[in-house]
Design an enzyme around this catalytic site. Structure first.
Site: not given
Length: 517
Positions: A172, A246, A270
Site C-alpha cells: 500500500k 482505503s 481499511s
C-alpha cells in the site's frame, strides 16, 4: 438485570458526486456554521453527553490479557516448524497461492524471472485499457527483474531465503518500499525514503519480490477508494464497482491474481472492507502486534498495518513473518509471543465459543446475513458453539472510534472466544456517475460499510475477514471474526477452517490473471 437495547442507528446523509459535490464543498467552506450543523446532525457531538468512568488511553492495550497469555505462552516455534504447520494446513481454494510459486521454482520448470516477466506483461496490458483493474499505482520493471534474477540464482543453488522466495507482494502507498516514493494516495505528500518500512524488510528477508505500490484512498479518509487526483482502482468482480478502501488497491491486486499477498493498513476497516468487497482474506492485527515504522502515521492510536491474501495459508504466513517486536518502537515491545500453532487444527473446533449479538448481526443486507448464517452452520458442524451475547453502547462506540469501551469487551471475552458479524453491512456499491472525475461523499453508504469494523480499531483487538459467498449480483460477501487482544492464532485457525468449508464455493472474478497457466 435489564438487557441494553440495540442502539446502532443508520447514518443519514446525502450522497453527492460530480459537480453537486464541488458546489457542496464550496458551501461548507464559505457558509458560517454549516460544518458544525452537519456534524451535529450526524451525531458526532453526542459523545459530550457520555460519562466515561475509566481513564482514557492512547494505545488500546489490555494488560490483563497480556499477562494471561505471557504466563501460558509456550516456547517459540522454529522457522521449519512454522512452515511445516502452514504447509500441512494448506487447503487450495482455486486462487494462486505462494506454495504454487515455490513448488514450480523448486521443480526447475519455471523460474522467478519467467513469472515476473509474465506478470509485468499483464500489468502493462491492464494499464493500456481504458477501463481496467489498475490496482498497482507504481512499479519498476528493472527493479522487479533484478529481484527475480536474484531469486532465480538462489533456487538454482538450492538456497532460497524462505517460504516467500520469488513470490510477488504489493505494498500500500502508505508504507515505504524502495525504490518508490511514498505519497499516501495524494499529490501533495512526497516522501523519498532511505529504507523500507520494517514490515517490508521482514518480507524481503523471506525472499518476497516487492512489485510496487498499490493504490489507496487519499489519506485513507474513506472506504470506497475513490481517488480522482491519483487513481481509482476497479473491483475485479465488476469494474463498475468500488474496491473498498482505503487499502482498495491492495485488495484488488490480490483478487485479480497478480499476487497472492499484499500489505494494507487498517484504521477504520481499511483492510477488512477491501477484503470483503474483493472476495479475499484480510487480517487486522492487535494494536502494535506488527511494527509500524516506515508507515505514514495517519491514525497511530487506532490504525495498524497487516496482510491481505487470496487464502488463509498466505494470510497466516505473511502475519507470522512480519509480526513481533521492533526495538525502535516501544509500543511493540509489550506483547506475548506470536503463534500459529493451532492453524492446522480445523477438523475439530470443539470448545470454540463464537459470540453472536443477533440484533447487530442481522442488521445488514438480507443476502449478507443469509450467507453469514449459512457459513456459521459449517463452523457448528466442526464443533464450534454459538453463544448469544450483547454489546452495549454501540452507537457511542461508533461515534467515539477514539475513547474507551475496553471493559465491555473484557467481560464479553470471559464468555466467548470470538465475536462474529458480517464484515460489511453491504456488498461493494456501484460507482455513481461523476465520482471518478470529481470525487464522492456518501456518509450513509460508508456507514453501512463500516458498521461492523469500528470495535477492532477503537479497542485494539484483532479481526479477520473471510470470503464466504456472493450476492445475487455476483459481488463478494465477507464474514468477520474478532478475538481478544493478541489472539491472532485463533482467528487464523478460523480463517483456515473457512478455506476448508467454503473453498468449493469460491469463484474467480471475471478480471482474473492466471499467472501459472
Amino acid at each position: 438485570m435489564h438487557e441494553p437495547k440495540y442502539d446502532l442507528k443508520p447514518i443519514i446523509a446525502p450522497r453527492l458526486s460530480g459537480w453537486p459535490l464541488v458546489a457542496a464543498a464550496n458551501l461548507v467552506e464559505w457558509v458560517p456554521g454549516l460544518a458544525y450543523f452537519l456534524g451535529k446532525d450526524s451525531g458526532l457531538f453526542d459523545l459530550k453527553k457520555v460519562k466515561v468512568d475509566t481513564i482514557p488511553t492512547y494505545y488500546p492495550f489490555d494488560q490483563e490479557t497480556y499477562s494471561l497469555l505471557v504466563s501460558n505462552a509456550s516456547k517459540p516455534l522454529s522457522a521449519k516448524e512454522t512452515v511445516d504447520i502452514l504447509t500441512k494446513g494448506f487447503h487450495p481454494n482455486g486462487f494462486t497461492a505462494s506454495v504454487d510459486y515455490v513448488a514450480l521454482y523448486k521443480s526447475g520448470k519455471v523460474t522467478p524471472v519467467d513469472l515476473m516477466t509474465k506478470m509485468l506483461d499483464y500489468i502493462e496490458e491492464d494499464e493500456a485499457k481504458d477501463v481496467g483493474v489498475k490496482a498497482l499505482l507504481k512499479y519498476a520493471r528493472e527493479d522487479i527483474m533484478k529481484q527475480a534474477q536474484a531469486s532465480k540464482i538462489r533456487y538454482q543453488s538450492g538456497k532460497p531465503l524462505g517460504p516467500l522466495d520469488g513470490v510477488p507482494i504489493a505494498v500500500k502507498d502508505e508504507m515505504n518500499a524502495l525504490p518508490y516514493n511514498t505519497n499516501v494516495g495524494t499529490v501533495c505528500i512526497d516522501i523519498r525514503p532511505e529504507e523500507d518500512a520494517v514490515i517490508v524488510q521482514r518480507l524481503r528477508e523471506a525472499g518476497a519480490i516487492i512489485i510496487g505500490k498499490a493504490a489507496m484512498h487519499e489519506l485513507g479518509f474513506d472506504v470506497t477508494n475513490c481517488n480522482p487526483f491519483v487513481r481509482t482502482p476497479r473491483n475485479p468482480y465488476n469494474l463498475n464497482h468500488w474496491t473498498g478502501g482505503s487499502s482498495g488497491g491492495s485488495g484488488a491486486i490480490v483478487a485479480s491474481g497478480v499476487c497472492p499477498i499484499s500489505l494494507g493498513a487498517d484504521g477504520g476497516g481499511s483492510i477488512r472492507i477491501p477484503a470483503a468487497y474483493n472476495g479475499i482474506y484480510g487480517l487486522k492485527p492487535t494494536a502494535a502486534r506488527l511494527p509500524g515504522a516506515g508507515a505514514y502515521p495517519l491514525a497511530p492510536s487506532v490504525g495498524v498495518v497487516g496482510p491481505l491474501a487470496s487464502n488463509a495459508h498466505d494470510l497466516a504466513l505473511a502475519y507470522y513473518l512480519t509480526a513481533g517486536p521492533n526495538k525502535m518502537e516501544n509500543n511493540t515491545l509489550l506483547q506475548p509471543l506470536k503463534s500459529i500453532a493451532s492453524f492446522g487444527n480445523v477438523a475439530n473446533l470443539n470448545g470454540v465459543k463464537i459470540g453472536v449479538y443477533y440484533p447487530y448481526f442481522d442488521d445488514a443486507d438480507p443476502e449478507i446475513v443469509q450467507q453469514c448464517k449459512k457459513a456459521l452452520e459449517d463452523y457448528v458442524e466442526l464443533g464450534a458453539k454459538l453463544v448469544p451475547i450483547t454489546i452495549p453502547n454501540l452507537q457511542n462506540l461508533r461515534n467515539a472510534h477514539s475513547t474507551l469501551g475496553m471493559n465491555y469487551l473484557r467481560d464479553i471475552f470471559q464468555e466467548v472466544d470470538v465475536i462474529v458479524t458480517p464484515t460489511t453491512g453491504i456488498t461493494s456499491p456501484e460507482i455513481p456517475k461523476g465520482a471518478l472525475e470529481y470525487g464522492l461523499t456518501d456518509y450513509s453508504t460508508s456507514g453501512e460499510a463500516m458498521k461492523y469494523i469500528f470495535l477492532a480499531n477503537l479497542l485494539g483487538i484483532p479481526a479477520v475477514s473471510c470470503p464466504i459467498g456472493y450476492s445475487s449480483k455476483g459481488m463478494p460477501i465477507g464474514i468477520q471474526f474478532q478475538a481478544r487482544w493478541w489472539n491472532e492464532d485463533l482467528l487464523l485457525r478460523l480463517a483456515n477452517a473457512n478455506d476448508c468449508t467454503q473453498s468449493s464455493k469460491f469463484k474467480k472474478p471475471s478480471n482474473y490473471f492466471s499467472i501459472l497457466e
